[in-house]
Design a protein around this motif. Sequence first.
Motif, PDB file in Angstrom:
ATOM      1  N   ALA A 106     -46.338 -22.361  32.811  1.00  0.00           N
ATOM      2  CA  ALA A 106     -47.474 -23.261  32.634  1.00  0.00           C
ATOM      3  C   ALA A 106     -48.476 -22.982  33.739  1.00  0.00           C
ATOM      4  CB  ALA A 106     -47.019 -24.714  32.683  1.00  0.00           C
ATOM      5  N   LEU A 107     -49.738 -22.870  33.342  1.00  0.00           N
ATOM      6  CA  LEU A 107     -50.781 -22.555  34.307  1.00  0.00           C
ATOM      7  C   LEU A 107     -51.171 -23.839  35.035  1.00  0.00           C
ATOM      8  CD1 LEU A 107     -52.644 -20.110  35.054  1.00  0.00           C
ATOM      9  CD2 LEU A 107     -54.315 -21.123  33.504  1.00  0.00           C
ATOM     10  N   GLU A 137     -47.625 -17.308  36.787  1.00  0.00           N
ATOM     11  CA  GLU A 137     -47.344 -18.663  36.276  1.00  0.00           C
ATOM     12  C   GLU A 137     -47.092 -18.576  34.780  1.00  0.00           C
ATOM     13  OE1 GLU A 137     -47.319 -21.292  38.263  1.00  0.00           O
ATOM     14  OE2 GLU A 137     -48.348 -20.577  40.074  1.00  0.00           O
ATOM     15  N   ARG A 138     -45.980 -17.961  34.413  1.00  0.00           N
ATOM     16  CA  ARG A 138     -45.775 -17.695  32.985  1.00  0.00           C
ATOM     17  C   ARG A 138     -45.492 -18.953  32.175  1.00  0.00           C
ATOM     18  NH1 ARG A 138     -46.172 -12.853  30.779  1.00  0.00           N
ATOM     19  NH2 ARG A 138     -46.155 -11.066  32.166  1.00  0.00           N
ATOM     20  N   LEU A 186     -51.849 -15.060  35.576  1.00  0.00           N
ATOM     21  CA  LEU A 186     -51.070 -15.375  34.376  1.00  0.00           C
ATOM     22  C   LEU A 186     -49.665 -14.784  34.435  1.00  0.00           C
ATOM     23  CD1 LEU A 186     -53.666 -15.049  31.501  1.00  0.00           C
ATOM     24  CD2 LEU A 186     -53.366 -16.808  33.221  1.00  0.00           C
TER      25      LEU A 186
END
Lengths: 658, 201
Positions: free
Chosen positions: A575-576, A572-573, A569
């Motif tokens: 969008a995951l 990929e702040r 997390l």
Amino acid sequence: MSSADITSERDLPPESEASAKGDVAPERDGPRDTGLDDASLHRWLARTWRTPPGIIGALSSVDHKVIARRYLITAFLFLCLGGLNAVVMRIQLSGPRRGLIGPDLYNQLFTMHGVTMMFLFAVPIVQATGIYLVPLMVGTRNIAFPRLNAFSYWVYVSGGLFAWVSFALSMAPDVGWFAYVPLSGPEYAPGKRADVWAQMITYTEVSSLAVAVATIVTVFKHRAPGMSLDKIPLYVWALLVTSFVVVFAMPAVMVTSTFLILDRLVGTHIFNPAEGGDALLFQHLFWFFGHPEVYIIFLPATGMVSAIIPAFARRPMFGHLGLVLSLIAVGFLSFGLWVHHMFATGLPKLGASFFTASSMMIAIPNGVQIFCWLATLWDSRPVIRTPLLFVFGFFFIFVIGGLTGVMLASVPLDLQVHDTYFVVAHFHYVLIGGSVFPLLGAAYFWFPKITGRMMSERLGRWHFWLAMVGFNAAFFPMHIVGLWGMPRRVYTYPAELGWGNINFFISAGAVLFFLSFVLFAFNLVHSALRGAPAGDNLWDAGTLEWATSSPPPSYNFARIPIVTNVEPLWAEREALPVATGLRVDVRELVVSTVAEAHPDIREKSATPSIWPLLAAIAVGGTFLYSIFTPWAIVWGAAPIAITLIGWFWPKGDPEDEE
Amino acid sequence: MNQRPAMDLSGLPTFGHGPRSPTWWGTLGFMALEGTGFALAAGAYLYLATLWPNWRLSAPQPNHWPGTIVTLLLIASLVPNHILNGYAKQCAIGPVRIGMVVMSLLGIAPLVVRWFEFPALNIYWDTNAYGSMLWVLLGLHTTHLITDVGDTIVLTVLMFTHHGYSGRRFGDVGDNVFYWDFVVLTWIPIYLLIYWLPRWG
């Protein structure tokens, strides 16, 4: 590695060769999640993955979160019962020659305290935490073998009830939690008390072995795409190593308790020296389990610490690889130490020296872990919240317990303080410091994820300081009174020995420590009902359980996440990255390859079923009956077979057929 | 949290054989823990055997013939077991059905001979610790055998119903083959311990 790498050609296996040929009914395809909008996706998945309503529905649940919640609550209740045992013992010991309880009840009390804390609280609660968190952390929708997991809970509950109902009937084991022969053998323990010990062990070990296998397979085969071995969170590594230790250690105690009950029930002579058996064999077998048991309790706690620290230090863990290797090393070494519990039995000197060396050696990987944690905190500006306070408490207490452990590894000192309160102090420092404090920190850390509500920070701080003061007041003086020569497991002592004042102080500390748990229980209940809403990722932590809502929906993740980093997390702040293409009308999840976690199979996860409960009742009934007659195994075989067939026989769900 | 689709899994198969399948790993896990139990029981036997200089404690030798016949039957059963595995991988229902019937019979046969093994030990479990350990070892493996044969028979019946036409079921057959290998494998050291160690020792 970027998410683009994972989707490249080489990762996807060639078009399914198996499903195309052979006598296999064609898959009845259903709606997929590809392109579904969020609301319809949620509707589909919620309907597919829900636990059915009603009592039968609740008893049939196979949702890992539901089972884990039950486990956590049950284990907490057993903690309270075991704690009450301790308080009663401490009141009896608070002064010389108190007549509150007699020796017979006292023997049952300390045995039940040990048995409850080890088999009904510590092991189940660390495994339960894993049952809840591991599937979320590896990014899947349920634990592997969900029905086996449900079965394990019911067997555990029946074992706990069996022990405590026996206690209520004054039939509780009174031979200590390790029940040495000949004391527990047919000659010196008439009646059923030692049989209750032996079969209670069988229940709880069946249960934890089942959980261990389910955990191992979840970690090996159900990891989200991209979560290669080097990206597995440390907590998951800890649970994986623990599960392996369970698999190789727990059979030893089942063998021990089975041998014991055979000696008692059908007249075998395995532990009877008069007929070619041997009493020390019992101790070897028991401690071959018993020492790894300590690490079964401790390793998950180190995993919790490794999850809490990065979240509050606001940086990834220092020495990730070193920590993983330490966990594995501790797992292996834990099997080479058991004889240090038997130094007082007159073993050959060379053997004793070997086990002294190995006992000191295990301090090395444990030291590596401590230094990695400290280094992570050193190089950060930690945010001090209740979970981190408990981690600090863990450092302080566990290091003291570790130091007395290194002392006890030396044979002359061990002989001197054997069976005294020094040993009692040592193992409470190790077990409470090493496991209960991290567990309490973990409770504050993950409670918001489980309930969707915050725990009170103010009460949390009070709880921490009360526990810290109470614990040290209760247990530190035990070192001293132990060195003075006070033996463990005595129900009273004469006034002339001068142990009265210090014991009064210890008892006061114990009551304080108990009160800290009362405060904790209040905080739990109050926060579950009235706590402030927590949000999905209140600590801004980096692992996958924080990517879903709090509490997580029945299906955990609307779409299976793709992992690109050990703290996905944080990497990929915006969008995951997620995977699509799974069916939404059946319980479908991804099976991946063991090392690289390449997606390999779309597998169906088991649907709810009442049969695991029925099988647990059949198994539990057989165990209970078997303390009275060996024929129980013969009569019990039929109901066990019927319930297992009912469990595995396909009922026509797509989950069973395809 | 925001999401962006980055991978399509719709082309993946819905089942796999062997180490691709979680059930295979679960089976392996149970083998590991049962194998540990066997190893510890065997270790207990060896511990007692080395502890007492006159091991066998003046008991008569066991008659090895029923045990030897069981051993030969078990080893012979490995051949059809692996032929069955090949058909399970091909998902061929006809040969799999025949193979499962054969394996059920080859599971029952050693159990019948096993009945004669217990009296052939020439000692009771409550005579002395040597007798106890023989009965424990033989009893452990018998329990193992009975559970696996029961499991095989249920799966055989299942393969004759419409539920048999499923990849998952063929995977179950593969796991059953795998587990039978384990049942045979665990018997060999126990056979040597029960029948030949007392002769050598």
